[in-house]
Structure formats: structure tokens, C-alpha cells
Design a protein around this motif. Structure first.
Motif, PDB file in Angstrom:
ATOM      1  N   ALA A 176      61.248  73.731 124.158  1.00 54.24           N
ATOM      2  CA  ALA A 176      60.676  73.694 122.807  1.00 54.24           C
ATOM      3  C   ALA A 176      61.055  74.939 122.015  1.00 54.24           C
ATOM      4  O   ALA A 176      60.208  75.700 121.541  1.00 54.24           O
ATOM      5  CB  ALA A 176      59.160  73.536 122.893  1.00 54.24           C
ATOM      6  N   CYS A 185      54.225  73.696 116.708  1.00 56.75           N
ATOM      7  CA  CYS A 185      53.512  72.559 117.295  1.00 56.75           C
ATOM      8  C   CYS A 185      52.408  72.124 116.333  1.00 56.75           C
ATOM      9  O   CYS A 185      51.856  72.966 115.601  1.00 56.75           O
ATOM     10  CB  CYS A 185      52.929  72.966 118.645  1.00 56.75           C
ATOM     11  N   ALA A 195      55.890  69.699 120.990  1.00 58.21           N
ATOM     12  CA  ALA A 195      56.817  70.056 119.914  1.00 58.21           C
ATOM     13  C   ALA A 195      58.252  69.616 120.200  1.00 58.21           C
ATOM     14  O   ALA A 195      59.106  69.652 119.310  1.00 58.21           O
ATOM     15  CB  ALA A 195      56.774  71.564 119.674  1.00 58.21           C
ATOM     16  N   ALA A 201      58.882  64.406 117.469  1.00 56.77           N
ATOM     17  CA  ALA A 201      59.740  65.551 117.801  1.00 56.77           C
ATOM     18  C   ALA A 201      61.177  65.103 118.021  1.00 56.77           C
ATOM     19  O   ALA A 201      62.120  65.837 117.701  1.00 56.77           O
ATOM     20  CB  ALA A 201      59.208  66.271 119.041  1.00 56.77           C
TER      21      ALA A 201
END
Lengths: 331, 331
Positions: A176, A185, A195, A201
Motif C-alpha cells: 500500500a 486509507c 488502501a 483501490a
């Protein structure tokens, strides 16, 4: 005690309910849109009407159903049946006296209605009659619009002291990260599993990495991958690897008898499942080798069935950590 | 039932034991080196002699002690009292019939001796009379030679289906990476929390980053940091941040009433604790804000006290997920 209960799965866009037998069979069911823009009272009115309709049908078949279990979006205080917090999907949902509101509308005693978060209901359903049936512990992780999970131990979802347990999307993922910075996030933090591994995402990763086609949604990214778009295939593979790595790490920590992986991404086929499971197994300690990793089995009815379980077998499914917390407060 | 039991903390280098009262007080105690190079039988002989000596002392005081609880290094099958696996710290320890071997040597019925992994015993002790006393759930994470933990729920450590629960050092950490590659972990995997946040990992980081002084051990790295060595200070800060980020993520997942952080690094002072706690709190979901984060309180006696608790209050401390697993196998 009646061997039937109504289970309700109350989500941000739709609310499903069903009459569930003591064996976990769904006899009658119905679905309505959740009136998520109309406020709590309207949602409770519509939900109560849905439940009342099912109770009427069941009464016609000669069966009285006097208990209702609810799996609801948001963090749910299972001791008081109150919504602690919720996302913008249902504005004003936080603070709602969910079980008291439904009980009053249905003319039932307050003790006949119980509620937990919908992911816990989902996992409880799978642990009762689904892909984790017959196990003493299971970890379910769902990858979809968000990332959520539930650890069911001895038939009880571990709800957490503040009813916030199961937020398995909010720990750090090495994936991430972009250009050396952790990805933001939705929780306000950064660098979390959600995230990089949620459905939204994947869409964001595709856009961030300069995917050549316009993609309207996550489904479109999967379609592009299917037609040979290398960036689309890459971001799906990366999201799946992040998901598997996260679930594998959770398995090392909790050592459940079985791991269930569910949600929209788990239903998207081998393109996601295969790299997810490969990454998951690469992460496991030797002691965990061979742990079963399965898709969920009950589909959309899992949370309905699990919610009903809350009131069908309260001694078994009473949330762990809750009863004794109450006891210790009384002491 | 006697209100006293012997608790044993059997580690790779030393074995401590104590007579513990029903209130968690340690009346008599003793410590011997663990004969880790001499084989299981020698270890059991020496441990039984240590326990027998304590029982004799207690008998002189007019108290009969007929039960023994053990917290042992390794993965321990708590149902059968057998060592499932262990590190090279005690070669040959895997496969040892720990509780049966001690019971036979002490002339006690097999049912009077029980065992769990030492970190679970440690956490159980803290949950009983230590820094988590009076809570309904606690997460303890220990940072030292390795990284281990235990989630205690309603007075019972969550041991896991294969007794491997609590391996909280073996999930991915974004910090466990150097030159773009995940750092190797002692478990055979890579990129895990333990590979960056353990004591030995701090020493390795210092050497990897070209620390200018020779450092013989982790303690030396702390000393160098104290005398102004920037690399030493940096690697300690990084290890502490990795530790805190990991524990914060675990708190989001499990939502324990309280978090305890222990081990040699937690005892090393503010240089480690402060960045650890800062990173931990940065990782928390809003629902978890304000969660108590405390050092362990019982020091070296925690595992002795927790091990005794196993047999002093078996109904309370019976390992979660164990009894029903056994039941479901019988069904």
C-alpha cells in the motif's frame, strides 16, 4: 422456544431478510432497498415492515416467529443494540437504537431482537451452515468495496471490547505504497491493506499507473485485464497478492481451523483468487501449512442466516468478550 | 481443591518455578539453567527436581501442592501436553511428552499437570494479576529475541487450532525491507515484523546500515545510540516504529480492552517505547483512540503466575478453541 427466527442483513444499499429454521434453512425471504438517504426512522420503518411481512407469511404456515436477529452496516454495540458508528453510506445511522427501534415497531420484547455488525453476521452464518460448518474456529475476510473480517471462535464472533473487532483492512501492507509514500486509507490512516486490496483501490491503482483505457469501475478493470490490458492485469495481481499476504499473516496470528475468503473480489474468478491464495500460502508459518482456504458458500444469505443464529442459539452465539465484560462491570 | 499450584516457566536458557497461591501470590520460587543441550529427559528430570524441592518447602509450611502448570518454549499442544515444535534453542524438545513426563516424575496424576506456550502463560499471568488484571480481553506483544504475543479473551489465551496462535511476529511489515527486497525472517519467510523489530534485527540493521562502531549485541547498539551514534539511534527508532505499527494494526483487528507491550526492548526505556507508542497510536482506527497501552507489570514472574493459573482455575483458563475442538471431533 420457537425454532424459527427472522434474520436481517441491513446494508448500505439493500436490506435482505429471511425466516430461518433451527437448522439454518431459509424458508421465506425478501429484499428491499435500504432508505439510506431518508434517515434512521424511515430505515427502521421499512425494515420492520419487511420483517412483519415475513412473519405474516410464516404465521399463515402455522409458525409463530418471535425473534429477530440483525446484521447491520456499521460498528454495532451488541450489548445494547445501538449503532456506535457508520460510514457515509447511511448518514445518521450512528446513534440509532437499532434493536429497540425494531422491537417497538414489531411489538416484540426488546430482548427478542439482537444485532451485530453485518460482517460478523456473515461469518457466523458461514460458521454455522456454510463453508466453515463444523469447525471450532474460522477466520472470514471479505474483499469488496471495503475489507472486513470476523474471527469466529467456538461459535461466537469475536466482537471486540469496543465492538470494533474485525477491522482487518486496517493494518499495514507493504503493497500500500506508491512513489515511496503510503497510500491514503478511507479510515484516515495510510498504508493499510484496504488502501491497496479493496475493489475501489484496484480502480485507483489502474488510474494511478496510467492504464491506457478509461475504466468506469472495478468491474471494467477486470474486463480490461481479460482483454489483454497489462496494466489492468498487473494491478489486479498486486491487489490480490496484498490481500493474500494480509490473510496469511492473520492466519499466523489467529491460527483458525479454516480460512474463508469472500466478497466481490473473491467472486471475480481465478484472476484474483489464484495470486491471492499463492501469496497467502507463501506467508504461512510451517505449522499452518495445509490450512484450508475456501470461498464462502452461502452467498447473499450468509448474513441473514448468521443474524438469525444470534437469536436462535443465543447461548452459543453470544458475542465473546461481551458477557464477561458486562459481568466484570457489575462486580 | 488446594488453593496453591506450582507454576513453571521453561525457557531456552533458564527455568523458573514458583508456588503460587489462589490469589496469584508467589510464595516460594527457584530458578535453574535449562539443560537445553542435554535432551528432553534431562530437562524433565531437572524441572521435576525443581518442582519437587518447592513442593517440599511448601509441605514444611503445612500446604500440599498437587498441581503443576507449565509455560514452555515452543508450540505446545495444550490438549495432550506435548511439544509440537520448538526452535534450535532446545534441540530435541519437539515431540516431548511434557506434562506426562513431569507427572510421572512427580508421582502426580497426568490430569494434575498442564502446559501451554510460555508467551501464552506470560499473557495469562498479566491478565490475571498484572497490567491487564480486571479486563475482559487483552493483547500482549513481547519484543525481545523474537516477537511473540497472546490474545487473552475472557480469561483464556486464544491458543489456535494447531496451538500456533500468537505468532504475531510473522505478518508483513513495510519496514522489513532493504534495497527493495524483503528481509529474511527466522521462520523461513521474509518481510515479517520479527525481521525488523526483534532485538537481533536491531543489531543486524545496525551492521547492514554500516554503523561505524563494532557492536557486539543489541545492548551495544542501545549504548551507542545513547552516546550519540546516529545510525544506532536510527535503527532503534525504525525497529520501534515497526513494532508500534504492527501492534496498532493488531489492535484494530482484535479490539482488546488493553494492549500490553513487554520483552527486553519494552524494558529498554523511552528511546524505544516513545517511537513505538507514537507509531502504534498513529495506526489506530478512531474507535480505538484512547486504548490503554501499558508495559507488562509482573516482570519475570508473569509466566510462572500464568502457568499456575492454568491449573488453579482450569474452568476459566482452559484454552479457548480447545475444548470445543475436542468436542467436535467426538461428534
Amino acid at each position: 422456544m420457537s425454532m424459527y427466527a427472522v434474520g436481517v442483513d441491513l446494508g448500505g444499499t439493500k436490506t435482505a431478510a429471511g425466516v430461518v429454521s433451527g437448522d439454518g434453512e431459509v424458508l421465506f425471504s425478501g429484499t428491499i432497498p435500504t432508505l439510506s438517504r431518508d434517515g434512521s426512522a424511515a430505515i427502521l420503518d421499512a425494515t420492520a415492515a419487511l420483517v412483519a411481512g415475513l412473519r405474516d407469511k410464516t404465521a399463515d404456515a402455522g409458525i409463530a416467529v418471535g425473534r429477530v436477529g440483525v446484521g447491520s452496516a456499521g460498528v454495532i454495540d451488541a450489548a445494547h443494540g445501538v449503532v456506535v458508528s457508520a460510514t457515509d453510506a447511511i448518514p445518521g445511522w450512528a446513534g440509532t437504537a437499532l434493536t429497540a427501534g425494531l422491537a417497538a415497531r414489531l411489538g416484540l420484547p426488546a430482548s427478542s431482537v439482537r444485532a451485530v455488525n453485518d460482517v460478523h453476521a456473515h461469518a457466523l452464518g458461514e460458521a454455522w451452515t456454510g463453508a466453515a460448518a463444523g469447525t471450532s474456529s474460522s477466520l472470514l475476510v471479505a474483499f469488496g468495496t471495503g475489507v472486513g473480517g470476523s474471527f469466529v471462535l467456538d461459535g461466537k464472533p469475536v466482537l471486540g471490547h469496543r465492538y470494533a473487532g474485525g477491522h482487518v483492512g486496517h493494518f499495514a501492507s507493504p503493497y500500500a505504497c506508491f512513489d515511496g509514500a503510503p497510500l491514503p486509507c478511507v479510515c484516515g490512516g495510510a498504508g493499510h491493506v484496504e488502501a491497496i486490496a479493496s475493489g475501489p483501490a484496484i480502480l485507483e491503482s489502474y488510474r494511478r499507473l496510467g492504464g491506457s483505457s478509461p475504466a468506469a469501475d472495478t468491474r471494467a478493470v477486470f474486463a480490461l485485464a481479460g482483454s489483454g490490458d497489462g496494466v489492468a492485469a498487473g494491478v489486479i495481481g498486486m491487489a490480490a497478492a496484498a490481500a493474500g499476504q494480509a490473510v496469511g499473516g492473520l492466519a499466523n496470528i489467529l491460527d483458525p481451523e479454516v480460512v474463508l475468503v469472500s466478497g466481490g473480489l473473491a467472486d471475480a474468478g481465478e484472476r484474483w483468487w489464484q495470486p491471492m491464495e499463492t501469496a497467502l500460502r507463501a506467508e504461512l508459518l510451517p505449522a499452518l501449512t495445509g490450512i484450508p482456504v475456501r470461498p464462502a458458500a452461502l452467498g447473499n444469505t450468509a448474513a441473514v442466516v448468521g443474524a438469525a443464529r444470534l437469536v436462535l442459539e443465543p447461548a452459543v452465539s453470544a458475542p465473546a468478550g461481551y458477557s464477561s465484560a458486562q459481568t466484570s462491570r457489575r462486580n
